[in-house]
Design a protein around this motif. Structure first.
Motif, PDB file in Angstrom:
ATOM      1  N   ARG A 257     118.555   5.804 -26.856  1.00  0.00           N
ATOM      2  CA  ARG A 257     120.065   4.956 -25.694  1.00  0.00           C
ATOM      3  C   ARG A 257     120.063   3.726 -26.612  1.00  0.00           C
ATOM      4  N   ASP A 258     121.339   2.970 -27.360  1.00  0.00           N
ATOM      5  CA  ASP A 258     121.723   2.069 -27.144  1.00  0.00           C
ATOM      6  C   ASP A 258     121.567   0.820 -26.263  1.00  0.00           C
ATOM      7  N   PHE A 259     120.826   0.537 -24.924  1.00  0.00           N
ATOM      8  CA  PHE A 259     121.069  -0.289 -24.969  1.00  0.00           C
ATOM      9  C   PHE A 259     120.728  -1.587 -24.782  1.00  0.00           C
ATOM     10  N   ARG A 260     122.394  -2.514 -24.221  1.00  0.00           N
ATOM     11  CA  ARG A 260     122.162  -3.723 -24.759  1.00  0.00           C
ATOM     12  C   ARG A 260     121.310  -5.132 -24.142  1.00  0.00           C
ATOM     13  N   THR A 261     121.731  -6.460 -24.115  1.00  0.00           N
ATOM     14  CA  THR A 261     121.082  -7.327 -23.091  1.00  0.00           C
ATOM     15  C   THR A 261     122.131  -7.174 -22.352  1.00  0.00           C
ATOM     16  N   ASP A 262     122.152  -7.213 -20.998  1.00  0.00           N
ATOM     17  CA  ASP A 262     123.183  -7.671 -20.091  1.00  0.00           C
ATOM     18  C   ASP A 262     123.997  -9.494 -20.255  1.00  0.00           C
ATOM     19  N   SER A 263     125.092  -9.941 -20.562  1.00  0.00           N
ATOM     20  CA  SER A 263     125.971 -11.087 -20.774  1.00  0.00           C
ATOM     21  C   SER A 263     126.627 -11.360 -19.521  1.00  0.00           C
TER      22      SER A 263
ATOM     23  N   GLY B  35     127.636  -0.016 -13.283  1.00  0.00           N
ATOM     24  CA  GLY B  35     127.773  -0.062 -14.527  1.00  0.00           C
ATOM     25  C   GLY B  35     129.121  -0.884 -14.989  1.00  0.00           C
ATOM     26  N   LEU B  36     128.666  -0.960 -16.306  1.00  0.00           N
ATOM     27  CA  LEU B  36     129.528  -1.859 -17.164  1.00  0.00           C
ATOM     28  C   LEU B  36     130.546  -1.302 -18.670  1.00  0.00           C
ATOM     29  N   ASP B  37     130.932  -2.300 -19.333  1.00  0.00           N
ATOM     30  CA  ASP B  37     131.702  -1.378 -20.145  1.00  0.00           C
ATOM     31  C   ASP B  37     130.821  -0.554 -21.111  1.00  0.00           C
ATOM     32  N   GLU B  38     129.633  -0.996 -21.295  1.00  0.00           N
ATOM     33  CA  GLU B  38     128.276  -0.245 -22.022  1.00  0.00           C
ATOM     34  C   GLU B  38     126.993  -0.171 -21.835  1.00  0.00           C
ATOM     35  N   PRO B  39     126.623   0.341 -22.210  1.00  0.00           N
ATOM     36  CA  PRO B  39     125.291   0.588 -21.306  1.00  0.00           C
ATOM     37  C   PRO B  39     124.375  -0.701 -21.583  1.00  0.00           C
ATOM     38  N   ALA B  40     123.783  -1.093 -20.643  1.00  0.00           N
ATOM     39  CA  ALA B  40     123.107  -2.163 -20.106  1.00  0.00           C
ATOM     40  C   ALA B  40     121.159  -1.868 -19.659  1.00  0.00           C
ATOM     41  N   MET B  41     121.216  -2.778 -20.316  1.00  0.00           N
ATOM     42  CA  MET B  41     119.170  -3.917 -19.617  1.00  0.00           C
ATOM     43  C   MET B  41     118.872  -4.460 -18.913  1.00  0.00           C
TER      44      MET B  41
ATOM     45  N   TYR C  23     115.372  -0.648  -5.873  1.00  0.00           N
ATOM     46  CA  TYR C  23     116.283  -0.430  -6.837  1.00  0.00           C
ATOM     47  C   TYR C  23     117.814   1.178  -6.220  1.00  0.00           C
ATOM     48  N   ALA C  24     118.587   0.822  -6.659  1.00  0.00           N
ATOM     49  CA  ALA C  24     119.520   1.384  -6.315  1.00  0.00           C
ATOM     50  C   ALA C  24     120.661   1.422  -7.535  1.00  0.00           C
ATOM     51  N   ALA C  25     121.913   1.760  -6.929  1.00  0.00           N
ATOM     52  CA  ALA C  25     123.054   1.845  -8.440  1.00  0.00           C
ATOM     53  C   ALA C  25     124.084   2.118  -7.368  1.00  0.00           C
ATOM     54  N   LEU C  26     124.909   2.071  -7.840  1.00  0.00           N
ATOM     55  CA  LEU C  26     126.441   2.637  -7.661  1.00  0.00           C
ATOM     56  C   LEU C  26     127.758   2.940  -8.688  1.00  0.00           C
ATOM     57  N   GLY C  27     127.509   4.146  -8.356  1.00  0.00           N
ATOM     58  CA  GLY C  27     128.596   5.336  -9.543  1.00  0.00           C
ATOM     59  C   GLY C  27     126.850   5.874 -10.403  1.00  0.00           C
ATOM     60  N   PRO C  28     127.171   6.489 -11.135  1.00  0.00           N
ATOM     61  CA  PRO C  28     126.509   6.680 -11.918  1.00  0.00           C
ATOM     62  C   PRO C  28     125.779   6.642 -13.535  1.00  0.00           C
ATOM     63  N   SER C  29     126.149   5.004 -13.651  1.00  0.00           N
ATOM     64  CA  SER C  29     125.727   5.004 -14.640  1.00  0.00           C
ATOM     65  C   SER C  29     125.039   4.644 -15.587  1.00  0.00           C
ATOM     66  N   GLN C  30     124.887   4.367 -16.795  1.00  0.00           N
ATOM     67  CA  GLN C  30     123.785   4.981 -17.684  1.00  0.00           C
ATOM     68  C   GLN C  30     122.836   3.354 -17.983  1.00  0.00           C
ATOM     69  N   TYR C  31     121.655   3.182 -17.636  1.00  0.00           N
ATOM     70  CA  TYR C  31     121.630   1.275 -17.822  1.00  0.00           C
ATOM     71  C   TYR C  31     119.699   1.786 -17.559  1.00  0.00           C
ATOM     72  N   LEU C  32     118.798   0.625 -17.790  1.00  0.00           N
ATOM     73  CA  LEU C  32     117.638   0.575 -17.993  1.00  0.00           C
ATOM     74  C   LEU C  32     117.202  -1.005 -17.361  1.00  0.00           C
ATOM     75  N   THR C  33     116.246   0.063 -16.702  1.00  0.00           N
ATOM     76  CA  THR C  33     115.662  -1.321 -15.261  1.00  0.00           C
ATOM     77  C   THR C  33     114.434  -1.243 -16.224  1.00  0.00           C
ATOM     78  N   ASN C  34     114.021  -2.404 -16.417  1.00  0.00           N
ATOM     79  CA  ASN C  34     112.756  -2.817 -16.988  1.00  0.00           C
ATOM     80  C   ASN C  34     111.791  -3.892 -16.430  1.00  0.00           C
ATOM     81  N   VAL C  35     111.448  -4.147 -14.662  1.00  0.00           N
ATOM     82  CA  VAL C  35     111.260  -4.564 -14.146  1.00  0.00           C
ATOM     83  C   VAL C  35     109.171  -5.204 -13.976  1.00  0.00           C
ATOM     84  N   THR C  36     108.952  -6.007 -13.476  1.00  0.00           N
ATOM     85  CA  THR C  36     107.936  -6.699 -13.440  1.00  0.00           C
ATOM     86  C   THR C  36     107.526  -7.791 -12.708  1.00  0.00           C
TER      87      THR C  36
END
Length: 447
Positions: free
Chosen positions: A68-74, A184-190, A211-224
């Motif tokens: 999947r092409d997750f983009r940096t969320d700006s 969810g945004l216009d494109e899958p974000a990380m 960790y939760a979401a509003l809606g069934p969107s695609q994204y990546l959460t990468n947390v430390t």
């Protein structure tokens, strides 16, 4: 596409995201912090993502994530109100709440005035600006951080996260909630949140990390999340992953414990299409104790993975980990737990157990509890079990007039109840019970 090509293509895409991140000047980031993030980016460019040859990733399929092409969320989401996230909020009054939207602190949705007077709680980004490189060292945010593909990526790309410091002797009676909401945004974000929790000598607190979401969107959460406990400190830490059904979640928790400190944790994974949670524990002085209970649920289209790495390097410490899994449909799970007892860690007591209940023929679990013991005066045990609902148990309940559906419900929830009961926050415990029951019912299983 072959696995090797997937890795190469993903490395190129993520490399471009890193280049884009540092291509322009960011006047909002201190120079020393930007230098550390550049160093992490350079380190990641050399290592890239792991492949199946790596023992720690042998059973973790990365293809669905890397394809999947997750983009940096700006984009910063500022329009949300408390009404928008009302269904996600705990109704208990009087507790401190930090809300993050797509990895960024949302002050308008947060409630900071409820924290103890002497505790420092808020945005990690603001704390790094205020306190400087010394705080970054406590968060291992430097060029000497261990090589872990997702942690290094997090160090390079993180925008914000939670910061909590409870000074010596301070006891916080009410929970501190860290709520991470993905929109969810216009494109899958990380998103790459980074958290730092530190407790001083004799301090105590309860932290809920959700960790939760509003809606069934695609994204990546990468947390430390880094946790540092000073001598005699006590932390109750509840971590709940309820991401979107289309989401990917990579969570890493690192705990460092000083003499006579105690960590009591609960890790629950109920959401996401793909999730991996890791706990790394290091004992720095004798007398420390670590306890972790875990529960995971996986059905059709879900993969859930738990990794434990507990290092006993000093004498007289204790650790206990108990994980349970409920798998239905074509759900798949991995449990990989490792306890290392070094030669100087005499008088160690450690126990590791994993039990799984398969509710369908297509469910699958790989479980691998491990002990590596180099000391001779220890009490250590480990075990694993994989089974189904036993006909005798079902018959016993039905012979007492309980309908079959209700009997199956009782057995499934009874299996999970031991772990759910470890949650010391009443309302959250009730929500977990209801979520497990609802998910099993939606999958055609009793719940």
């Amino acid at each position: 596409m072959s696995t090797q090509h997937t890795l190469q293509d993903a490395a190129a895409r993520y490399g471009r995201s890193l280049d884009e991140r540092f291509a322009s000047a960011d006047g909002d980031t201190p120079g020393w912090l930007r230098d550390r993030q550049r160093a992490a980016a350079a380190r990641w460019q050399l290592t890239g993502f792991p492949d199946a040859k790596s023992e720690a990733w042998r059973y973790t399929p990365l293809q669905s994530l890397l394809a999947r092409d997750f983009r940096t969320d700006s984009q910063e989401v500022t329009a949300l109100t408390l009404d928008d996230i009302d269904e996600l909020l705990l109704g208990e009054t009087g507790h401190c709440r930090l809300v993050f939207v797509n990895g960024r602190f949302a002050p308008r949705l947060s409630r900071l005035e409820r924290a103890a007077q002497e505790a420092r709680v808020g945005s990690l980004r603001e704390a790094l600006r205020r306190e400087g490189p010394a705080l970054a060292g406590a968060n291992r945010l430097g060029a000497d951080a261990e090589d872990h593909a997702f942690e290094t990526l997090n160090a390079a790309l993180f925008e914000d996260g939670a910061y909590l410091h409870v000074p010596a002797g301070e006891r916080i009676d009410r929970p501190i909630e860290l709520l991470f909401v993905s929109v969810g945004l216009d494109e899958p974000a990380m998103h790459h949140p980074r958290n730092l929790l530190t407790l001083g000598d004799g301090a105590s607190a309860t932290v809920i990390e959700r960790y939760a979401a509003l809606g069934p969107s695609q994204y990546l959460t990468n947390v430390t999340t880094d946790i540092a406990l000073a001598p005699n400190a006590r932390l109750q830490h509840v971590r709940v992953q309820e991401e979107s059904v289309a989401a990917h979640h990579m969570g890493r928790t690192r705990v460092r414990q000083a003499a006579d400190s105690h960590y009591a944790g609960l890790a629950v994974a109920l959401g996401g299409a793909w999730s991996r949670s890791e706990h790394r524990v290091d004992f720095a002085a004798p007398g420390a104790g670590f306890e972790l209970d875990g529960l995971y649920l996986a059905g059709d289209g879900q993969f859930v993975d738990h990794h434990l790495d507990v290092r006993h390097a000093v004498p007289g410490c204790t650790s206990r980990e108990t994980f349970k899994g409920l798998l239905h449909g074509a759900g798949r799970a991995v449990f990989d737990g490792r306890i290392v007892v070094e030669k100087d860690a005499q008088k160690t007591a450690a126990a590791l157990n994993n039990a799984n209940l398969l509710l369908s023929r297509n469910a699958e679990v790989d479980t691998k509890p491990q002990l590596e013991i180099y000391a001779d005066d220890v009490k250590c045990s480990h075990g694993a079990a994989v089974g189904q609902i036993q006909p005798a148990e079902l018959f016993y309940l039905r012979s007492r007039g309980i309908p079959e559906a209700r009997a199956r419900q009782m057995l499934c929830l009874g299996f999970a109840q031991e772990i759910i009961d470890a949650c010391g926050v009443g309302e959250l415990r009730g929500r977990l019970e209801a979520t497990v029951a609802r998910q099993l019912a939606a999958a055609g299983q009793p719940g």
